[in-house]
Design a protein around this motif. Structure first.
Motif, short mmCIF file in Angstrom:
data_model
loop_
_atom_site.label_atom_id
_atom_site.label_comp_id
_atom_site.label_asym_id
_atom_site.label_seq_id
_atom_site.Cartn_x
_atom_site.Cartn_y
_atom_site.Cartn_z
N UNK A 1 39.19 50.35 33.49
CA UNK A 1 38.45 49.31 32.77
C UNK A 1 39.15 47.96 32.89
N UNK A 2 40.48 47.98 32.81
CA UNK A 2 41.22 46.72 32.94
C UNK A 2 41.09 46.15 34.35
N UNK A 3 41.11 47.03 35.35
CA UNK A 3 40.95 46.57 36.73
C UNK A 3 39.59 45.92 36.92
N UNK A 4 38.55 46.53 36.36
CA UNK A 4 37.20 45.97 36.48
C UNK A 4 37.11 44.63 35.77
N UNK A 5 37.82 44.49 34.66
CA UNK A 5 37.79 43.24 33.91
C UNK A 5 38.49 42.12 34.68
N UNK A 6 39.60 42.45 35.32
CA UNK A 6 40.34 41.43 36.08
C UNK A 6 39.62 41.11 37.39
N UNK A 7 39.04 42.14 37.99
CA UNK A 7 38.24 42.00 39.23
C UNK A 7 39.01 41.25 40.31
N UNK A 8 38.49 40.11 40.76
CA UNK A 8 39.12 39.38 41.86
C UNK A 8 40.05 38.28 41.35
N UNK A 9 40.58 38.47 40.15
CA UNK A 9 41.51 37.48 39.59
C UNK A 9 42.87 37.49 40.27
N UNK A 10 43.15 38.55 41.01
CA UNK A 10 44.40 38.62 41.75
C UNK A 10 45.60 38.99 40.90
N UNK A 11 46.76 38.96 41.56
CA UNK A 11 48.00 39.39 40.91
C UNK A 11 48.35 38.51 39.71
N UNK A 12 48.06 37.23 39.77
CA UNK A 12 48.40 36.34 38.66
C UNK A 12 47.66 36.73 37.39
N UNK A 13 46.37 37.03 37.53
CA UNK A 13 45.59 37.45 36.36
C UNK A 13 46.05 38.80 35.85
N UNK A 14 46.39 39.71 36.77
CA UNK A 14 46.89 41.02 36.38
C UNK A 14 48.17 40.90 35.58
N UNK A 15 49.07 40.07 36.05
CA UNK A 15 50.35 39.90 35.36
C UNK A 15 50.16 39.23 34.00
N UNK A 16 49.20 38.34 33.91
CA UNK A 16 48.90 37.70 32.63
C UNK A 16 48.39 38.73 31.62
N UNK A 17 47.51 39.60 32.07
CA UNK A 17 46.97 40.66 31.20
C UNK A 17 48.10 41.60 30.76
N UNK A 18 48.96 41.99 31.72
CA UNK A 18 50.06 42.90 31.41
C UNK A 18 51.04 42.26 30.43
N UNK A 19 51.35 41.00 30.63
CA UNK A 19 52.28 40.29 29.74
C UNK A 19 51.75 40.24 28.32
N UNK A 20 50.48 39.84 28.18
CA UNK A 20 49.88 39.77 26.83
C UNK A 20 49.88 41.14 26.17
N UNK A 21 49.57 42.17 26.94
CA UNK A 21 49.48 43.52 26.39
C UNK A 21 50.85 44.00 25.90
N UNK A 22 51.88 43.79 26.71
CA UNK A 22 53.22 44.25 26.34
C UNK A 22 53.74 43.48 25.13
N UNK A 23 53.61 42.17 25.17
CA UNK A 23 54.13 41.37 24.06
C UNK A 23 53.41 41.67 22.75
N UNK A 24 52.11 41.86 22.83
CA UNK A 24 51.35 42.17 21.61
C UNK A 24 51.76 43.55 21.07
#
Length: 376
Positions: free
Chosen positions: A304-327
């Motif tokens: 589901x997260x991959x589908x949400x990020x779609x073609x956002x690339x590595x930068x968007x993936x890392x942003x999602x991962x950072x927010x998730x871990x910190x939260x």
């Protein structure tokens, strides 16, 4: 160190549960008198009071996100189920594969803070250090008489530890590491050991020691139950360098890291050049790892997260991962800061844990020496 079902003992004290548990059952394969190698989660949930867990960590560095998602969370879960839990901080085992121990005292202090912040309760979970429980370590001597050098040399974890440490000559302490872990488990009659699949050989070693002691020295009387492994459902997480997250490699996101430090580390994480984000663990392990971390922190699925990020690339993936871990870690980090400000807290936890562990270990050693005819 692993993080470690009903013990069978010669005493009936609260510290020595009776034989009316898993130790009295038979192997699923039909071998009478032996518990299965692996315990069923459903059995633990159905009767948690039948089990006693032994698990632990080597204080070689700070605990990281992989520890929390893979082991700490599971320890807290078992504690809350009502499983009696012992956690050894294996300070003696720091020097199994290194010439200098480093700042062991500081590492032990920080690990205890991580334990408490994660939710381990010292009133329900016994937390202690190896070096403070002499009777536990004394069990290593009779246990070594039950294990051949060839058996220890074949243990895959000994080989892996030596390879990871980059050492060509295996010390006697590293060679006997699996037997020392058997002493860790059996000193408190631990009978449930939470492990990853790669740590199952340690359970087999402990079961071998228990079985041989009973057969050779106790005339078949079950002084020690054969412990069972409880496989962790958590997958192995990769560090920012794309290798297995590890204290010794220094490639993990530590629990005590700030949010800015977490963001910096995740920005450094290895990914790939494909812009479309997909969850394909075999083909794209580094990308899949970040998706998995974010999923475990948010409760979403990696797909589901991959589908949400779609073609956002590595930068968007890392942003999602950072927010998730910190939260996800924000409450833990807040609790940790408060605990760190309490003077003498860690020392009190270790002292009371050592008192409890020593009481249990001395009783076990007394039973062993009685069995061997060595009580004078």
């Amino acid at each position: 160190m692993f993080t470690s079902t009903t013990p069978t003992t010669t005493t009936s004290s609260p510290d020595s549960p009776s034989a009316a548990g898993p130790a009295a059952s038979s192997e699923s394969s039909g071998s009478a008198g032996h518990t299965p190698l692996l315990a069923e989660e459903s059995d633990v949930r159905a009767d948690p009071g039948r089990y006693r867990v032994l698990t632990g960590d080597r204080p070689t560095g700070p605990l990281h996100l992989g520890h929390y998602l893979g082991t700490l969370h599971n320890r807290v879960r078992l504690q809350c189920l009502g499983v009696e839990t012992y956690i050894v901080i294996a300070d003696y085992q720091v020097i199994t594969d290194r010439n200098r121990p480093g700042d062991v005292a500081a590492n032990v202090h920080e690990i205890v803070l991580d334990y408490l912040a994660a939710g381990l309760d010292p009133s329900r979970t016994t937390i202690f250090a190896h070096s403070t429980v002499p009777a536990l370590n004394q069990l290593l001597l009779p246990f070594l008489s039950l294990t051949s050098v060839a058996e220890m040399q074949r243990n895959p974890t000994v080989k892996e530890e030596a390879l990871t440490a980059g050492i060509s000559s295996v010390s006697g302490l590293l060679l006997t590491y699996p037997v020392h872990q058997a002493a860790d488990i059996l000193f408190c009659h631990g009978n449930l050991v939470p492990v990853g699949a790669d740590q199952v050989p340690h359970i087999e070693q402990a079961r071998l020691v228990a079985r041989r002691f009973n057969e050779r020295f106790a005339d078949g009387h079950a002084l020690f139950a054969e412990p069972q492994g409880l496989l962790s459902p958590a997958p192995v997480l990769l560090g920012v360098d794309g290798q297995k997250m590890s204290k010794s490699r220094g490639n993990g996101i530590t629990l005590r890291a700030t949010e800015d430090e977490t963001a910096r580390l995740i920005r450094q994480a290895v990914t790939d050049s494909e812009r479309l984000i997909t969850y394909e663990p075999e083909r794209r392990p580094q990308v899949a790892n970040l998706l998995l971390i974010a999923a475990m922190c948010t409760g979403a699925t990696p797909e589901a997260l991959a589908a949400e990020i779609a073609d956002g690339g590595a930068a968007a993936l890392k942003h999602v991962a950072t927010d998730a871990v910190n939260e996800h870690l924000r409450p833990l980090r807040s609790r940790r800061a408060g605990l760190a400000a309490e003077p003498g807290l860690v020392q009190h936890v270790l002292r009371t844990g050592a008192e409890r562990a020593n009481e249990v270990a001395r009783q076990t050693l007394d039973d062993v020496q009685d069995t061997l005819g060595m009580r004078y």
